[in-house]
Design an enzyme around this catalytic site. Structure first.
Site, PDB file in Angstrom:
ATOM      1  CE  LYS A   9      -4.337  -1.829   1.252  1.00  0.00           C
ATOM      2  NZ  LYS A   9      -5.364  -1.790   2.366  1.00  0.00           N
ATOM      3  NE  ARG A  17      -7.731  -8.663   0.363  1.00  0.00           N
ATOM      4  CZ  ARG A  17      -7.658  -7.791  -0.536  1.00  0.00           C
ATOM      5  NH1 ARG A  17      -6.851  -6.712  -0.365  1.00  0.00           N
ATOM      6  NH2 ARG A  17      -8.085  -7.812  -1.956  1.00  0.00           N
TER       7      ARG A  17
END
Length: 406
Positions: free
Chosen positions: A346, A381
């Site tokens: 991210k 995840r």
């Protein structure tokens, strides 16, 4: 089910294990009992208490030998808030007092007891349809399979059903426990996808995977229709970025299909969530949102052992918000259900490490996952399963030393 209005959170908990280890050294003199007591301290925050009940709680905690902080101000967790600070034994003394006080005080005591029990829990068996997935103390790994043209990191790579299935099988070979299939990008600035298009992307993949793999399949969607049809095709977990607070039919879809659910926090929607996100009190606000999602699930008939929560790193958060969530992640354990974290590749990792390309953020992802696991996350995840599995093996060995001294 945790009580929504009180929003109990264990905000700090000291580990007495290193002191006990040192006591076992042949040259070490046992420390005084009060040293161990002070080292085994818990700080627990409550909010929205009526003034008289907060006064009663303060007096009882002081009688038990603990300490109390009464936050001031009208915003966020400070409204009707109190922080109880003391050893676990002093908190037990407090609970005994509350049990014999008014019914309202006894109810607060029950919430404190539930918070302590939830925080301490390290093993879960997650109900996902006919499946059960055991997690803890080491986390399970959810491999990401985006069948989208525009996901922020791997958009367009697995659009063909055959290549998507092959990639899922690679993720499983690398150590994934769950495959999470998504057909709509929810990256910052993304626009909604028509349900028919989302279904056309995910259903062939889910159907084929269900016939070829034994691992649980998750459907990453915020649409009840997609969730229903994906579960009918073989998925058993619904990963909802809106935390059951988007599509009004989603909670009912989860309950009726019997699937498990990931309740994630998101501020706003993908199109605007990164436009100056603001919180009155970051951790308290996210906890409140997750509790609301849990209550929606319970009201629809979803069993508590089918619920996973996710604080939503990157979904309506600044760089500082994301770092603070990782630093204080253990607070979410108070809710008593497994915590999932999805930091993979991210933007905040790129900002911290000056790495513009998402595909080059593997090392930062591994670091974030290791920290999350150390704080109690039980599902991670990720895109890069093999690398994260390696990092988690080291993190697990270190955690084992603290929990089980030689």
């Amino acid at each position: 089910m945790p009580h929504r209005s009180l929003n109990a959170r264990i905000i700090a908990a000291a580990n007495v294990r290193p002191i006990l280890d040192e006591m076992g050294h042949p040259d070490a003199a046992p420390p005084p009992e009060d040293v161990l007591t002070r080292s085994n301290t818990v700080a627990l925050a409550l909010e929205n208490l009526p003034g008289a009940l907060a006064d009663l709680l303060q007096a009882a905690m002081l009688r038990a030998g603990g300490n109390v902080v009464r936050p001031q101000g009208a915003a966020g967790a400070a409204a009707g808030g109190i922080v109880l600070i003391g050893s676990r034994s002093r908190l037990e003394t407090l609970l005994a007092q509350l049990a014999h006080a008014s019914p309202d005080a006894a109810a607060v005591g029950d919430e404190i007891r539930n918070a302590l029990a939830g925080y301490a829990r390290t093993h879960f068996e997650i109900r996902m349809g006919d499946r059960r997935l055991a997690v803890g103390p080491e986390p399970a790994v959810m491999g990401i399979l985006n069948v989208t043209p525009d996901s922020f990191s791997d958009g367009g790579r697995w659009l063909e059903s055959s290549s998507a299935v092959a990639h899922a099988e690679r993720l499983l070979d690398e150590g994934a426990d769950i495959i999470d299939v998504g057909g709509e990008s929810t990256r910052p600035g993304s626009r909604p996808v028509e349900e028919a298009e989302e279904l056309a992307r995910v259903l062939p993949v889910v159907e084929t995977l269900a016939s070829r793999i034994d691992a649980p399949i998750s459907i990453d969607t915020r649409h009840a229709r997609v969730a229903r049809e994906a579960v009918a095709a073989g998925a058993c977990l619904v990963n909802d970025v809106t935390g059951l607070q988007g599509d009004p039919g989603m909670a009912e879809a989860v309950a009726e299909t019997g699937s498990g659910v990931v309740i994630m926090h998101m501020l706003g929607d993908p199109r605007s969530m990164q436009d100056h996100p603001h919180y009155d009190h970051l951790m308290a606000d996210i906890c409140r949102y997750l509790r609301r999602g849990m209550q929606i699930a319970a009201d629809a008939g979803v069993p508590e052992d089918g619920i996973i929560i996710d604080p939503g790193i990157g979904f309506g958060k600044t760089l500082q918000h994301n770092v603070e969530i990782l630093a204080r992640l253990g607070q979410f354990r108070t809710l008593g259900v497994p915590v999932l974290v999805g930091p993979s590749r991210k933007r905040f990792i790129g900002e911290l490490a000056d790495v513009p390309a998402p595909s080059e953020r593997v090392f930062g992802t591994a670091a974030a996952c290791s920290l999350a696991a150390a704080a109690g996350a039980l599902l991670l995840r990720v895109h890069d399963v093999r690398q994260v599995r390696q990092a988690l093996a080291v993190a697990a060995a270190v955690a084992h030393v603290n929990e089980n001294p030689s």
